[in-house]
Design a protein around this motif. Structure first.
Motif, PDB file in Angstrom:
ATOM      1  N   SER A   1       0.811  -1.224   0.000  1.00 26.20           N
ATOM      2  CA  SER A   1       0.000   0.000   0.000  1.00 26.20           C
ATOM      3  C   SER A   1       0.839   1.266   0.000  1.00 26.20           C
ATOM      4  N   TYR A   2       1.987   1.223   0.629  1.00 25.79           N
ATOM      5  CA  TYR A   2       2.829   2.411   0.768  1.00 25.79           C
ATOM      6  C   TYR A   2       4.119   2.187  -0.017  1.00 25.79           C
ATOM      7  N   SER A   3       4.100   2.588  -1.284  1.00 22.02           N
ATOM      8  CA  SER A   3       5.213   2.322  -2.190  1.00 22.02           C
ATOM      9  C   SER A   3       6.246   3.439  -2.160  1.00 22.02           C
ATOM     10  N   TYR A   4       7.454   3.039  -2.469  1.00 26.22           N
ATOM     11  CA  TYR A   4       8.594   3.942  -2.487  1.00 26.22           C
ATOM     12  C   TYR A   4       9.125   4.067  -3.917  1.00 26.22           C
ATOM     13  N   PHE A   5      10.179   4.854  -4.060  1.00 25.70           N
ATOM     14  CA  PHE A   5      10.894   4.968  -5.326  1.00 25.70           C
ATOM     15  C   PHE A   5      11.230   3.542  -5.782  1.00 25.70           C
ATOM     16  N   PRO A   6      11.096   3.236  -7.081  1.00 23.31           N
ATOM     17  CA  PRO A   6      11.241   1.838  -7.516  1.00 23.31           C
ATOM     18  C   PRO A   6      12.645   1.238  -7.402  1.00 23.31           C
ATOM     19  N   TYR A   7      13.648   2.068  -7.189  1.00 21.22           N
ATOM     20  CA  TYR A   7      15.016   1.581  -7.010  1.00 21.22           C
ATOM     21  C   TYR A   7      15.388   1.710  -5.537  1.00 21.22           C
ATOM     22  N   VAL A   8      15.822   0.616  -4.947  1.00 19.19           N
ATOM     23  CA  VAL A   8      16.193   0.570  -3.532  1.00 19.19           C
ATOM     24  C   VAL A   8      17.695   0.353  -3.453  1.00 19.19           C
ATOM     25  N   PHE A   9      18.364   1.178  -2.659  1.00 20.26           N
ATOM     26  CA  PHE A   9      19.816   1.093  -2.519  1.00 20.26           C
ATOM     27  C   PHE A   9      20.164   0.185  -1.346  1.00 20.26           C
ATOM     28  N   ILE A  10      21.019  -0.786  -1.627  1.00 23.87           N
ATOM     29  CA  ILE A  10      21.358  -1.837  -0.670  1.00 23.87           C
ATOM     30  C   ILE A  10      22.796  -1.674  -0.197  1.00 23.87           C
ATOM     31  N   THR A  11      22.950  -1.608   1.128  1.00 20.35           N
ATOM     32  CA  THR A  11      24.295  -1.648   1.711  1.00 20.35           C
ATOM     33  C   THR A  11      24.599  -3.122   1.990  1.00 20.35           C
ATOM     34  N   SER A  12      25.541  -3.654   1.272  1.00 22.56           N
ATOM     35  CA  SER A  12      25.869  -5.078   1.369  1.00 22.56           C
ATOM     36  C   SER A  12      26.701  -5.382   2.615  1.00 22.56           C
ATOM     37  N   PRO A  13      26.727  -6.651   3.016  1.00 19.27           N
ATOM     38  CA  PRO A  13      27.538  -7.042   4.170  1.00 19.27           C
ATOM     39  C   PRO A  13      28.981  -6.558   4.032  1.00 19.27           C
ATOM     40  N   TRP A  14      29.474  -5.965   5.109  1.00 19.35           N
ATOM     41  CA  TRP A  14      30.810  -5.379   5.109  1.00 19.35           C
ATOM     42  C   TRP A  14      31.386  -5.558   6.515  1.00 19.35           C
ATOM     43  N   LYS A  15      32.091  -6.639   6.702  1.00 17.34           N
ATOM     44  CA  LYS A  15      32.575  -7.026   8.036  1.00 17.34           C
ATOM     45  C   LYS A  15      33.482  -5.964   8.653  1.00 17.34           C
ATOM     46  N   GLU A  16      34.245  -5.260   7.832  1.00 17.98           N
ATOM     47  CA  GLU A  16      35.200  -4.274   8.348  1.00 17.98           C
ATOM     48  C   GLU A  16      34.534  -3.092   9.035  1.00 17.98           C
ATOM     49  N   ILE A  17      33.282  -2.794   8.712  1.00 17.90           N
ATOM     50  CA  ILE A  17      32.602  -1.659   9.358  1.00 17.90           C
ATOM     51  C   ILE A  17      31.543  -2.113  10.356  1.00 17.90           C
TER      52      ILE A  17
ATOM     53  N   LEU B   1      16.906  -3.617  -7.071  1.00 18.64           N
ATOM     54  CA  LEU B   1      17.951  -3.433  -6.067  1.00 18.64           C
ATOM     55  C   LEU B   1      19.208  -2.863  -6.708  1.00 18.64           C
ATOM     56  N   VAL B   2      19.781  -1.863  -6.062  1.00 18.30           N
ATOM     57  CA  VAL B   2      21.047  -1.280  -6.491  1.00 18.30           C
ATOM     58  C   VAL B   2      22.025  -1.490  -5.338  1.00 18.30           C
ATOM     59  N   HIS B   3      22.974  -2.395  -5.525  1.00 20.89           N
ATOM     60  CA  HIS B   3      23.944  -2.696  -4.473  1.00 20.89           C
ATOM     61  C   HIS B   3      25.031  -1.627  -4.484  1.00 20.89           C
ATOM     62  N   LEU B   4      25.208  -1.008  -3.337  1.00 22.86           N
ATOM     63  CA  LEU B   4      26.193   0.063  -3.230  1.00 22.86           C
ATOM     64  C   LEU B   4      27.603  -0.504  -3.133  1.00 22.86           C
ATOM     65  N   PRO B   5      28.542   0.146  -3.795  1.00 22.94           N
ATOM     66  CA  PRO B   5      29.937  -0.309  -3.686  1.00 22.94           C
ATOM     67  C   PRO B   5      30.476  -0.036  -2.278  1.00 22.94           C
ATOM     68  N   LYS B   6      31.478  -0.790  -1.892  1.00 27.19           N
ATOM     69  CA  LYS B   6      32.112  -0.623  -0.578  1.00 27.19           C
ATOM     70  C   LYS B   6      33.176   0.463  -0.682  1.00 27.19           C
ATOM     71  N   ILE B   7      32.698   1.695  -0.607  1.00 25.12           N
ATOM     72  CA  ILE B   7      33.542   2.886  -0.683  1.00 25.12           C
ATOM     73  C   ILE B   7      33.141   3.800   0.466  1.00 25.12           C
ATOM     74  N   ASP B   8      33.880   4.875   0.689  1.00 22.37           N
ATOM     75  CA  ASP B   8      33.575   5.719   1.840  1.00 22.37           C
ATOM     76  C   ASP B   8      32.207   6.394   1.703  1.00 22.37           C
ATOM     77  N   VAL B   9      31.734   6.960   2.791  1.00 26.06           N
ATOM     78  CA  VAL B   9      30.392   7.538   2.871  1.00 26.06           C
ATOM     79  C   VAL B   9      30.160   8.589   1.788  1.00 26.06           C
ATOM     80  N   GLU B  10      31.100   9.499   1.635  1.00 27.31           N
ATOM     81  CA  GLU B  10      30.937  10.578   0.660  1.00 27.31           C
ATOM     82  C   GLU B  10      30.790  10.014  -0.756  1.00 27.31           C
ATOM     83  N   GLN B  11      31.598   9.025  -1.088  1.00 30.22           N
ATOM     84  CA  GLN B  11      31.522   8.421  -2.422  1.00 30.22           C
ATOM     85  C   GLN B  11      30.217   7.654  -2.612  1.00 30.22           C
ATOM     86  N   ARG B  12      29.762   6.993  -1.569  1.00 32.31           N
ATOM     87  CA  ARG B  12      28.488   6.267  -1.644  1.00 32.31           C
ATOM     88  C   ARG B  12      27.329   7.240  -1.857  1.00 32.31           C
ATOM     89  N   VAL B  13      27.338   8.338  -1.129  1.00 26.66           N
ATOM     90  CA  VAL B  13      26.281   9.346  -1.281  1.00 26.66           C
ATOM     91  C   VAL B  13      26.305   9.908  -2.698  1.00 26.66           C
TER      92      VAL B  13
END
Length: 181
Positions: free
Chosen positions: A109-125, A157-169
């Motif tokens: 019922s409550y839909s969002y933008f059709p592309y969802v950004f995914i932060t993938s598993p990242w053990k280092e953080i 789904l759009v999987h985000l690369p494992k890069i710093d916050v500024e680059q991800r944004v």
């Protein structure tokens, strides 16, 4: 009804909230990660609206906060959400809950933008703390349920690369700009 609220999601501890904080600093409208806020508040004040004490009340409070944010965003306004309503369905699936019809209905019922950004598993953080009690392995399992749930609901789904916050944004903003032009 679909809104231009871009969901940033993934398993717990994989960097979503850092991205939301940076987007807020850049003056974008954002919906926070309400579960962490509620847990922190309940622990500080001795409340029982916690997933391990009163799961039903906890889930309802999160839904009400997410719905309030969703409702507050005007139709064409670009906004970002640290998790969306479908995340509740994913967590319920992960926990093996049987009664999902209301969560499925709300997620549709409550839909969002059709592309969802995914932060993938990242053990280092990844960090466990008082609010985030899941092990890294559990966070990865939750992550899989989240991805499956959004896919089942028809999101891309759009999987985000494992890069710093500024680059991800920058990656997110550039991706959305290309989609909207």
């Amino acid at each position: 009804m679909q809104k231009s609220i871009v969901v940033i999601t993934g398993g717990p501890g994989f960097g979503k909230t850092s991205l939301i904080h940076r987007l807020k600093e850049l003056n974008y409208r954002v919906g926070d990660e309400y579960a962490q806020e509620i847990i922190q508040d309940q622990l500080e004040h001795g409340g029982d609206c916690l997933p391990w004490k009163n799961g039903k009340a906890f889930r309802e409070l999160i839904f009400q906060k997410r719905l309030a944010f969703w409702s507050s965003v005007v139709d064409e306004e670009l906004a970002f959400a640290d998790r969306g309503i479908p995340d509740q369905l994913a967590f319920a699936r992960y926990q093996g809950k049987a009664k999902l019809s209301c969560l499925i209905k709300n997620s549709r019922s409550y839909s969002y933008f059709p592309y969802v950004f995914i932060t993938s598993p990242w053990k280092e953080i990844y960090l466990q703390n008082q609010v985030r009690s899941e092990t890294f392995e559990q966070a990865c399992e939750i992550h899989e349920w989240i991805c499956k749930t959004y896919l089942d609901l028809g999101y891309q789904l759009v999987h985000l690369p494992k890069i710093d916050v500024e680059q991800r944004v920058n990656f997110i903003i550039n991706y959305i700009t290309k989609l909207r032009s």
